[in-house]
Design a protein around this motif. Structure first.
Motif, PDB file in Angstrom:
ATOM      1  N   GLU A   1      -6.681   4.545  -5.453  1.00  0.00           N
ATOM      2  CA  GLU A   1      -6.263   3.184  -5.109  1.00  0.00           C
ATOM      3  C   GLU A   1      -7.338   2.148  -5.417  1.00  0.00           C
ATOM      4  O   GLU A   1      -7.034   0.985  -5.631  1.00  0.00           O
ATOM      5  CB  GLU A   1      -5.859   3.102  -3.637  1.00  0.00           C
ATOM      6  N   LYS A   2      -8.604   2.572  -5.487  1.00  0.00           N
ATOM      7  CA  LYS A   2      -9.705   1.653  -5.789  1.00  0.00           C
ATOM      8  C   LYS A   2      -9.866   1.406  -7.289  1.00  0.00           C
ATOM      9  O   LYS A   2     -10.573   0.490  -7.685  1.00  0.00           O
ATOM     10  CB  LYS A   2     -11.020   2.216  -5.236  1.00  0.00           C
ATOM     11  N   VAL A   3      -9.223   2.221  -8.113  1.00  0.00           N
ATOM     12  CA  VAL A   3      -9.369   2.122  -9.567  1.00  0.00           C
ATOM     13  C   VAL A   3      -8.448   1.034 -10.107  1.00  0.00           C
ATOM     14  O   VAL A   3      -7.257   1.017  -9.811  1.00  0.00           O
ATOM     15  CB  VAL A   3      -9.043   3.473 -10.252  1.00  0.00           C
ATOM     16  N   ASN A   4      -9.007   0.141 -10.902  1.00  0.00           N
ATOM     17  CA  ASN A   4      -8.223  -0.887 -11.567  1.00  0.00           C
ATOM     18  C   ASN A   4      -7.769  -0.326 -12.916  1.00  0.00           C
ATOM     19  O   ASN A   4      -8.560  -0.223 -13.853  1.00  0.00           O
ATOM     20  CB  ASN A   4      -9.050  -2.157 -11.758  1.00  0.00           C
TER      21      ASN A   4
ATOM     22  N   LYS B   1       2.032   1.959  -3.559  1.00  0.00           N
ATOM     23  CA  LYS B   1       1.036   2.582  -4.422  1.00  0.00           C
ATOM     24  C   LYS B   1       0.931   4.073  -4.117  1.00  0.00           C
ATOM     25  O   LYS B   1       0.812   4.886  -5.010  1.00  0.00           O
ATOM     26  CB  LYS B   1      -0.311   1.908  -4.258  1.00  0.00           C
ATOM     27  N   LYS B   2       1.007   4.459  -2.840  1.00  0.00           N
ATOM     28  CA  LYS B   2       0.963   5.868  -2.490  1.00  0.00           C
ATOM     29  C   LYS B   2       2.216   6.580  -2.989  1.00  0.00           C
ATOM     30  O   LYS B   2       2.150   7.713  -3.416  1.00  0.00           O
ATOM     31  CB  LYS B   2       0.803   6.040  -0.986  1.00  0.00           C
TER      32      LYS B   2
ATOM     33  N   ALA C   1      -7.059   7.828  -1.900  1.00  0.00           N
ATOM     34  CA  ALA C   1      -7.887   6.693  -1.480  1.00  0.00           C
ATOM     35  C   ALA C   1      -8.777   6.222  -2.626  1.00  0.00           C
ATOM     36  O   ALA C   1      -8.905   5.015  -2.866  1.00  0.00           O
ATOM     37  CB  ALA C   1      -8.729   7.064  -0.271  1.00  0.00           C
ATOM     38  N   GLU C   2      -9.390   7.151  -3.363  1.00  0.00           N
ATOM     39  CA  GLU C   2     -10.242   6.759  -4.484  1.00  0.00           C
ATOM     40  C   GLU C   2      -9.427   6.235  -5.652  1.00  0.00           C
ATOM     41  O   GLU C   2      -9.841   5.308  -6.343  1.00  0.00           O
ATOM     42  CB  GLU C   2     -11.129   7.926  -4.925  1.00  0.00           C
TER      43      GLU C   2
ATOM     44  N   LYS D   1     -16.568   8.365  -7.796  1.00  0.00           N
ATOM     45  CA  LYS D   1     -16.100   9.156  -6.655  1.00  0.00           C
ATOM     46  C   LYS D   1     -14.828   9.925  -7.004  1.00  0.00           C
ATOM     47  O   LYS D   1     -14.678  11.088  -6.625  1.00  0.00           O
ATOM     48  CB  LYS D   1     -15.890   8.266  -5.436  1.00  0.00           C
TER      49      LYS D   1
ATOM     50  N   GLN E   1      -8.137  11.995   0.102  1.00  0.00           N
ATOM     51  CA  GLN E   1      -9.353  11.455  -0.511  1.00  0.00           C
ATOM     52  C   GLN E   1      -9.082  11.016  -1.952  1.00  0.00           C
ATOM     53  O   GLN E   1      -9.538   9.955  -2.375  1.00  0.00           O
ATOM     54  CB  GLN E   1     -10.465  12.496  -0.504  1.00  0.00           C
TER      55      GLN E   1
ATOM     56  N   GLU F   1     -17.558   2.862 -11.354  1.00  0.00           N
ATOM     57  CA  GLU F   1     -16.254   2.441 -10.829  1.00  0.00           C
ATOM     58  C   GLU F   1     -15.307   3.619 -10.595  1.00  0.00           C
ATOM     59  O   GLU F   1     -14.383   3.518  -9.786  1.00  0.00           O
ATOM     60  CB  GLU F   1     -15.586   1.438 -11.782  1.00  0.00           C
TER      61      GLU F   1
ATOM     62  N   SER G   1       0.831  -1.208   0.000  1.00  0.00           N
ATOM     63  CA  SER G   1       0.000   0.000   0.000  1.00  0.00           C
ATOM     64  C   SER G   1       0.863   1.255   0.000  1.00  0.00           C
ATOM     65  O   SER G   1       0.539   2.236  -0.648  1.00  0.00           O
ATOM     66  CB  SER G   1      -0.959   0.003   1.176  1.00  0.00           C
TER      67      SER G   1
END
Length: 141
Positions: free
Chosen positions: A78-81, A21-22, A75-76, A130, A72, A127, A18
């Protein structure tokens, strides 16, 4: 004892991934654009800065992103593929008859570009909804 060691190993590996990725966010550019006849918006986010271009031919206005909003966005993001972003389906088709501006999301990470197919401004695929809403919030500020 083995279980505790195993759990610690999993935690170290998980936090390492993690944080990687940041760290990659410093080498990531996110571009959102929306345009139609008489309408042009482009938002570019990179390394805690945002550039907003409101009209064609005008220079983009740069601003710093505060830490809360940046977290924010991260965080969003990181959810994207990224590998499947080009296959996302638009929920509406208003852009086909000038009912909405044509929008697009492009992510450039480590010199590789990932791009969505076009979708209606204001109606992104769920997807990425946000993340897109966070980006478009810079236009209203």
């Amino acid at each position: 004892m083995r279980i505790v060691s195993f759990l610690l190993l999993i935690m170290v590996i998980g936090t390492g991934c993690s944080s990687q990725k940041k760290t990659d966010m410093a080498n990531t550019t996110i571009e959102y654009s929306a345009m139609s006849r008489g309408f042009h918006k482009k938002i570019t986010v990179q390394n805690q800065s945002v550039w907003v271009e409101s009209e064609r031919g005008q220079d983009a206005v740069e601003s710093k992103i505060d830490a809360g909003k940046w977290n924010q966005i991260v965080a969003e993001f990181e959810k994207v593929n990224l590998e499947t972003i080009s296959t996302l389906k638009a929920p509406t088709e208003k852009r086909f008859y000038d009912g909405a501006a044509i929008a697009n999301l492009k992510i450039i990470q480590n010199q590789k570009t990932y791009e969505t197919t076009s979708f209606d401004n204001g109606f992104p695929p769920k997807e990425i909804e946000k993340l897109v809403n966070l980006l478009t919030g810079f236009i209203e500020e």
